[in-house]
Design a protein around this motif. Sequence first.
Motif, mmCIF file in Angstrom:
data_model
loop_
_atom_site.group_PDB
_atom_site.id
_atom_site.type_symbol
_atom_site.label_atom_id
_atom_site.label_comp_id
_atom_site.label_asym_id
_atom_site.label_seq_id
_atom_site.Cartn_x
_atom_site.Cartn_y
_atom_site.Cartn_z
ATOM 1 N N PRO A 7 -47.165 89.807 -37.273
ATOM 2 C CA PRO A 7 -46.532 90.365 -38.482
ATOM 3 C C PRO A 7 -46.478 91.887 -38.429
ATOM 4 O O PRO A 7 -45.597 92.506 -39.026
ATOM 5 C CB PRO A 7 -47.459 89.915 -39.617
ATOM 6 C CG PRO A 7 -48.325 88.855 -39.047
ATOM 7 C CD PRO A 7 -48.387 89.043 -37.577
ATOM 8 N N SER A 8 -47.399 92.469 -37.667
ATOM 9 C CA SER A 8 -47.466 93.927 -37.634
ATOM 10 C C SER A 8 -46.386 94.531 -36.744
ATOM 11 O O SER A 8 -46.287 95.751 -36.626
ATOM 12 C CB SER A 8 -48.853 94.359 -37.119
ATOM 13 O OG SER A 8 -49.080 93.791 -35.848
ATOM 14 N N TYR A 9 -45.576 93.686 -36.091
ATOM 15 C CA TYR A 9 -44.584 94.184 -35.135
ATOM 16 C C TYR A 9 -43.540 95.030 -35.857
ATOM 17 O O TYR A 9 -43.031 94.654 -36.919
ATOM 18 C CB TYR A 9 -43.914 92.996 -34.437
ATOM 19 C CG TYR A 9 -43.057 93.414 -33.257
ATOM 20 C CD1 TYR A 9 -43.621 94.075 -32.171
ATOM 21 C CD2 TYR A 9 -41.692 93.135 -33.224
ATOM 22 C CE1 TYR A 9 -42.850 94.450 -31.089
ATOM 23 C CE2 TYR A 9 -40.911 93.506 -32.146
ATOM 24 C CZ TYR A 9 -41.502 94.164 -31.076
ATOM 25 O OH TYR A 9 -40.738 94.530 -30.021
ATOM 26 N N ASP A 10 -43.181 96.171 -35.244
ATOM 27 C CA ASP A 10 -42.271 97.080 -35.959
ATOM 28 C C ASP A 10 -40.797 96.804 -35.653
ATOM 29 O O ASP A 10 -39.928 97.623 -35.898
ATOM 30 C CB ASP A 10 -42.637 98.554 -35.705
ATOM 31 C CG ASP A 10 -42.550 98.917 -34.235
ATOM 32 O OD1 ASP A 10 -42.275 98.005 -33.435
ATOM 33 O OD2 ASP A 10 -42.759 100.097 -33.895
ATOM 34 N N GLY A 11 -40.496 95.653 -35.058
ATOM 35 C CA GLY A 11 -39.103 95.241 -34.913
ATOM 36 C C GLY A 11 -38.915 93.945 -35.674
ATOM 37 O O GLY A 11 -39.654 93.676 -36.631
ATOM 38 N N ASP A 12 -37.977 93.079 -35.203
ATOM 39 C CA ASP A 12 -37.806 91.775 -35.824
ATOM 40 C C ASP A 12 -38.912 90.852 -35.316
ATOM 41 O O ASP A 12 -38.982 90.576 -34.126
ATOM 42 C CB ASP A 12 -36.444 91.173 -35.432
ATOM 43 C CG ASP A 12 -35.320 91.938 -36.100
ATOM 44 O OD1 ASP A 12 -35.562 92.491 -37.186
ATOM 45 O OD2 ASP A 12 -34.224 91.980 -35.508
ATOM 46 N N GLN A 13 -39.744 90.359 -36.230
ATOM 47 C CA GLN A 13 -40.815 89.467 -35.802
ATOM 48 C C GLN A 13 -40.222 88.150 -35.307
ATOM 49 O O GLN A 13 -39.302 87.599 -35.929
ATOM 50 C CB GLN A 13 -41.791 89.218 -36.951
ATOM 51 C CG GLN A 13 -43.077 88.569 -36.476
ATOM 52 C CD GLN A 13 -43.866 87.945 -37.610
ATOM 53 O OE1 GLN A 13 -43.732 88.362 -38.759
ATOM 54 N NE2 GLN A 13 -44.674 86.966 -37.293
ATOM 55 N N GLN A 14 -40.741 87.633 -34.168
ATOM 56 C CA GLN A 14 -40.215 86.405 -33.580
ATOM 57 C C GLN A 14 -41.112 85.227 -33.913
ATOM 58 O O GLN A 14 -42.322 85.389 -34.120
ATOM 59 C CB GLN A 14 -40.119 86.548 -32.051
ATOM 60 C CG GLN A 14 -39.228 87.684 -31.582
ATOM 61 C CD GLN A 14 -37.767 87.408 -31.862
ATOM 62 O OE1 GLN A 14 -37.253 86.349 -31.517
ATOM 63 N NE2 GLN A 14 -37.088 88.347 -32.520
ATOM 64 N N ASN A 15 -40.512 84.040 -33.922
ATOM 65 C CA ASN A 15 -41.272 82.819 -34.180
ATOM 66 C C ASN A 15 -41.738 82.216 -32.851
ATOM 67 O O ASN A 15 -40.930 81.986 -31.955
ATOM 68 C CB ASN A 15 -40.360 81.831 -34.921
ATOM 69 C CG ASN A 15 -41.096 80.554 -35.275
ATOM 70 O OD1 ASN A 15 -41.849 80.016 -34.470
ATOM 71 N ND2 ASN A 15 -40.878 80.078 -36.499
ATOM 72 N N VAL A 16 -43.051 81.975 -32.723
ATOM 73 C CA VAL A 16 -43.612 81.469 -31.458
ATOM 74 C C VAL A 16 -42.972 80.135 -31.081
ATOM 75 O O VAL A 16 -42.583 79.916 -29.932
ATOM 76 C CB VAL A 16 -45.144 81.273 -31.572
ATOM 77 C CG1 VAL A 16 -45.705 80.825 -30.247
ATOM 78 C CG2 VAL A 16 -45.815 82.543 -32.021
ATOM 79 N N LEU A 17 -42.872 79.248 -32.070
ATOM 80 C CA LEU A 17 -42.406 77.902 -31.779
ATOM 81 C C LEU A 17 -40.969 77.895 -31.270
ATOM 82 O O LEU A 17 -40.644 77.253 -30.270
ATOM 83 C CB LEU A 17 -42.533 77.037 -33.042
ATOM 84 C CG LEU A 17 -42.731 75.549 -32.752
ATOM 85 C CD1 LEU A 17 -44.051 75.321 -32.031
ATOM 86 C CD2 LEU A 17 -42.664 74.750 -34.039
ATOM 87 N N SER A 18 -40.096 78.668 -31.968
ATOM 88 C CA SER A 18 -38.702 78.653 -31.522
ATOM 89 C C SER A 18 -38.551 79.409 -30.201
ATOM 90 O O SER A 18 -37.654 79.151 -29.416
ATOM 91 C CB SER A 18 -37.775 79.239 -32.586
ATOM 92 O OG SER A 18 -38.204 80.522 -32.941
ATOM 93 N N PHE A 19 -39.487 80.327 -29.928
ATOM 94 C CA PHE A 19 -39.486 81.004 -28.620
ATOM 95 C C PHE A 19 -39.815 79.994 -27.518
ATOM 96 O O PHE A 19 -39.120 79.886 -26.503
ATOM 97 C CB PHE A 19 -40.500 82.148 -28.631
ATOM 98 C CG PHE A 19 -40.788 82.747 -27.282
ATOM 99 C CD1 PHE A 19 -39.816 83.464 -26.587
ATOM 100 C CD2 PHE A 19 -42.045 82.600 -26.685
ATOM 101 C CE1 PHE A 19 -40.086 84.019 -25.341
ATOM 102 C CE2 PHE A 19 -42.318 83.140 -25.444
ATOM 103 C CZ PHE A 19 -41.335 83.849 -24.769
ATOM 104 N N LEU A 20 -40.878 79.230 -27.739
ATOM 105 C CA LEU A 20 -41.347 78.323 -26.683
ATOM 106 C C LEU A 20 -40.432 77.122 -26.484
ATOM 107 O O LEU A 20 -40.330 76.594 -25.382
ATOM 108 C CB LEU A 20 -42.770 77.848 -26.991
ATOM 109 C CG LEU A 20 -43.865 78.903 -26.849
ATOM 110 C CD1 LEU A 20 -45.215 78.323 -27.242
ATOM 111 C CD2 LEU A 20 -43.912 79.450 -25.432
ATOM 112 N N THR A 21 -39.792 76.664 -27.561
ATOM 113 C CA THR A 21 -38.989 75.448 -27.426
ATOM 114 C C THR A 21 -37.491 75.734 -27.367
ATOM 115 O O THR A 21 -36.700 74.827 -27.174
ATOM 116 C CB THR A 21 -39.248 74.505 -28.611
ATOM 117 O OG1 THR A 21 -38.908 75.224 -29.811
ATOM 118 C CG2 THR A 21 -40.690 74.070 -28.676
#
Lengths: 319, 251
Positions: free
Chosen positions: A57-71
């Motif tokens: 959540p602390s990322y200073d860009g668009d936060q990515q979703n782990v699940l949609s990244f992995l799948t």
Amino acid sequence: MITDKRQKNKLASCHRRKLWQDKVIKRIFQGSAILAALMILFIYFFVISRGIQPFLPSYDGDQQNVLSFLTGNRWRPDMNPPIYGVGFIVINTILTSLGAAIISFPISVLTALYIAKVAPPKLRAVLTTIVELLAAIPSIVYGVYAAGTITGLVDDFAGLFGISTYGGNSALAVILLLAIMIFPTITSLAVVSIRAVDRNLELGSIALGASRMETNFKVVLTSAKSGIFAGLALGLGRAFGEATAVSMVAGNRMIGPTLNPFDITRTLTTTILTGMHETSPGLDYDMRFSVGIVLLLVILVTNLSIQYVKRKVGGITNE
Amino acid sequence: MAAFKVENINLWYDDNQALIDVSLDIPGNQVTAFIGPSGCGKSTLLRCFNRMNDLLPNTRIEGNIIMQDGREISDPSVDVVKLRTEVGMVFQSPNPFPMSVYDNVAYGLRCQGIKNKKQLNTTVEYSLRQAALWDEVKDSLQRNALKLSGGQQQRLCIARAIALEPNVLLMDEPTSALDPIATAKIEDLMQSLKRMYTIIIVTHSMSQAARISDQTAFFLLGKLIEVGPTTEIFQLPKDKRTEDYISGKFG
């Protein structure tokens, strides 16, 4: 009496010096080992700490979703918002590397058996040199070779089935390229481990009425199992990790997975490599580290599976 | 009846003559011991009986070894694979294959193309019983053979050879890598095995030869110096060199 004492002192000081030398040398060895281990830890730490950033959540860009990244089955950094899905790339990577191993492993083991056990001494020396030379060819050279030759062959071959390819750039070209690249790795380790098999085991087998070939296949290969599978693990590691040469024939498929061998593909390494120099610090840059984490995981899981297979092969479980 | 008649055997490794005009009879169903100092040719002669010398390049053999059926051992009609199933061999240091106990004993049979599970089971049990190992391994036949103790491994190697139902067992210093207790077990085993098999043993231990063998042959520098019943060789050696060797003056 005096000389006796002197001699005793001399002996004692010599003994002390040896003890001291032993200690220093031991520390030097220890230091090298720790340094090597630290390097690995540093690399893991760096890649992981950088790669998990986009999912926090602390990322200073668009936060990515782990699940949609992995799948995910799409890799579209060019879209707005960009889509980073690595699932299909993992499948592509595993398919191409396993394909290469399936072709290369049996050929490597049989070559190793021939070099170590069957070939006459002169031919053995020549073949050993050839395998060593193959291992020493830089991957970029394999890459231009594959781009210039293998792609053409694949294109012609696809033509036989009436399939048109992207100039031969395809999963099949990657598989063939990797098969050639990992051949020397598996072969040279297999040769070493076959040579190390105790000659008494072979004699024991022959004395029981087994032929040379029965002995080679049933006793020598079983005994050399550990080294042969270590070679497979290293070979697969090379296949998973090869970026330069693979990127020259893989094409750059953005959706997948690629199940048609004549279609272009995309692997984890080519994903990290492609466009590395054009990108600027930010999400697109950081995502490459996330892909790096996935690659490390794939290699870890593969090595564990090889350990498991090794135990099952050869009819005995290593207790 | 003689299991082997050795007639004027000469053997060269390259230019080194390892056996010089050796002739002797190996009586059936007895234990024959070959003794002598290192390099005297006793192991070389032993390897003639299952033609293991064939594997060494640049080896030349002259002379005859007549088998029980009247054929010469290197006759073209002799199938060397079949010969090695009839003449089993146990090596100096235990050399079980890196497989299970069961697979080790079944190895020779499987190489003969025998796949019948029942037959394999029966033979494995029989062979392990004969080798006095059954009671120790019957519950762990699938265990890695390399996990057995040295003495057990050597008895496993004997079982492995017995599984092929040979007529002759060749033993090349079978106890030299074993402790005294394991050695005693193997020696006891040989006493019971000689009822069914002809045994030829190479040994460096004079006391072992005296304990277990019926006939002893003494070799020196490639020559057979003296052969005869063990009691005679040890009590009334005819040759001075034999006497010197067994009394420990050299060796």
